[in-house]
Design a protein around this motif. Structure first.
Motif, PDB file in Angstrom:
ATOM      1  N   ARG A  10       0.857  -1.182   0.000  1.00 56.66           N
ATOM      2  CA  ARG A  10       0.000   0.000   0.000  1.00 56.66           C
ATOM      3  C   ARG A  10       0.894   1.233   0.000  1.00 56.66           C
ATOM      4  O   ARG A  10       1.997   1.226   0.530  1.00 56.66           O
ATOM      5  CB  ARG A  10      -0.929  -0.038   1.207  1.00 56.66           C
ATOM      6  N   TYR A  12       0.817   4.138   1.604  1.00 59.10           N
ATOM      7  CA  TYR A  12       1.269   4.658   2.896  1.00 59.10           C
ATOM      8  C   TYR A  12       2.352   3.767   3.490  1.00 59.10           C
ATOM      9  O   TYR A  12       3.265   4.246   4.174  1.00 59.10           O
ATOM     10  CB  TYR A  12       0.088   4.798   3.865  1.00 59.10           C
ATOM     11  N   SER A  50      -1.822  10.476   2.397  1.00 55.73           N
ATOM     12  CA  SER A  50      -0.976   9.278   2.373  1.00 55.73           C
ATOM     13  C   SER A  50       0.174   9.410   3.360  1.00 55.73           C
ATOM     14  O   SER A  50       0.556   8.445   4.038  1.00 55.73           O
ATOM     15  CB  SER A  50      -0.429   9.030   0.963  1.00 55.73           C
ATOM     16  N   GLU A  53      -1.193   8.856   6.891  1.00 57.38           N
ATOM     17  CA  GLU A  53      -1.362   7.434   7.188  1.00 57.38           C
ATOM     18  C   GLU A  53      -0.019   6.782   7.514  1.00 57.38           C
ATOM     19  O   GLU A  53       0.075   5.949   8.428  1.00 57.38           O
ATOM     20  CB  GLU A  53      -2.019   6.734   6.002  1.00 57.38           C
ATOM     21  N   TRP A  89      -5.515  -1.624   5.254  1.00 61.66           N
ATOM     22  CA  TRP A  89      -5.912  -0.513   4.400  1.00 61.66           C
ATOM     23  C   TRP A  89      -5.675   0.806   5.123  1.00 61.66           C
ATOM     24  O   TRP A  89      -5.907   0.923   6.319  1.00 61.66           O
ATOM     25  CB  TRP A  89      -7.394  -0.621   4.057  1.00 61.66           C
ATOM     26  N   GLU A  93      -7.843   6.213   2.616  1.00 64.13           N
ATOM     27  CA  GLU A  93      -8.129   5.472   1.377  1.00 64.13           C
ATOM     28  C   GLU A  93      -9.415   4.659   1.542  1.00 64.13           C
ATOM     29  O   GLU A  93     -10.237   4.560   0.617  1.00 64.13           O
ATOM     30  CB  GLU A  93      -6.944   4.560   1.072  1.00 64.13           C
ATOM     31  N   ARG A  96     -12.500   6.792   1.092  1.00 64.70           N
ATOM     32  CA  ARG A  96     -12.769   7.078  -0.318  1.00 64.70           C
ATOM     33  C   ARG A  96     -13.412   5.876  -1.013  1.00 64.70           C
ATOM     34  O   ARG A  96     -14.305   6.037  -1.860  1.00 64.70           O
ATOM     35  CB  ARG A  96     -11.461   7.463  -1.026  1.00 64.70           C
ATOM     36  N   HIS A 221     -13.937  12.253   5.707  1.00 67.61           N
ATOM     37  CA  HIS A 221     -12.569  12.346   5.182  1.00 67.61           C
ATOM     38  C   HIS A 221     -11.939  13.674   5.600  1.00 67.61           C
ATOM     39  O   HIS A 221     -10.772  13.715   6.018  1.00 67.61           O
ATOM     40  CB  HIS A 221     -12.591  12.217   3.660  1.00 67.61           C
TER      41      HIS A 221
END
Length: 237
Positions: A10, A12, A50, A53, A89, A93, A96, A221
């Motif tokens: 991922r 991040y 990102s 995270e 996850w 993200e 979203r 968010h």
């Protein structure tokens, strides 16, 4: 040497890996402050969410400490495996992705929801209000609300997908981000957003239900992407 299984990384996680290597190499000593979130985003060519995270992941793993209003600092770390604590996850993200799927499940609930679905939705909303009134984060009612919506779709794939979202919602990264940005006021706002979704579904207005869900997740968010200066000063350890 045997071949190793290739695993996707991922974004991040890739950012966290770079920062961890720099810390391990002494580029950032214990007590040093990392560059600001916006500067890291610019240098890495990625979004600030990102980077956020990645910083939260490093904090969960014990590499850094986030001092709201001051910055992110490298801390002394007990000798242990230098690998990542998880590859879950990313919370932002995830939100979203939820926007894409749950906007449509809300529209489906408005178009084809039956009495039992609407009753389940109402009970979940009441549970959220009751939990918030007790000073408890209404996560159980929140989950029940979104699951009641997707249950109205009569689509097992969608039900499993939204269930997966909620399992990730309870992961350490999301929980730590919530420690910083979820407050009594933010939950009051979220409940009002849920009420708008509920009203649209009860009115069998699919377009309004989709739009209300999109607004809710956009605002969610934004709450988690706010400046660190707006984070709670004394978050749980």
């Amino acid at each position: 040497m045997p071949l190793q299984i290739v695993e996707s990384q991922r974004l991040y996680r890739q950012i966290a890996d770079q920062l961890r290597k720099l810390i391990s190499a002494g580029e950032f000593a214990v007590g040093a402050r990392l560059p600001a979130e916006r500067d890291l985003a610019r240098q890495l060519g990625v979004s600030r969410p990102s980077v956020r995270e990645a910083l939260i992941a490093l904090e969960v793993e014990g590499w850094v400490e986030v001092l709201t209003g001051s910055g992110v600092y490298v801390i002394e770390r007990a000798a242990q495996d230098a690998g990542p604590a998880s590859n879950e996850w990313g919370p932002l993200e995830l939100i979203r992705a939820r926007r894409v799927i749950e906007g449509e499940t809300a529209a489906l609930a408005a178009a084809q929801g039956r009495r039992k679905d609407l009753e389940a939705l109402g009970r979940a909303l009441d549970a959220m209000r009751a939990e918030a009134a007790r000073g408890v984060a209404p996560l159980d009612g929140d989950r029940a609300f979104h699951m009641a919506i997707v249950q109205a779709s009569d689509n097992g794939v969608l039900v499993d997908t939204v269930q997966g979202f909620w399992e990730s919602r309870r992961g350490p990264l999301f929980e730590r981000l919530g420690d910083y940005f979820e407050t009594v006021q933010s939950w009051r706002s979220a409940i009002a957003e849920h009420e708008a979704i509920h009203d649209a579904i009860r009115a069998h207005d699919a377009e309004a239900a989709r739009a209300a869900m999109h607004r809710h997740l956009d605002k969610s968010h934004a709450r988690f992407s706010a400046s660190w200066r707006r984070a709670k000063k004394n978050h749980p350890p």
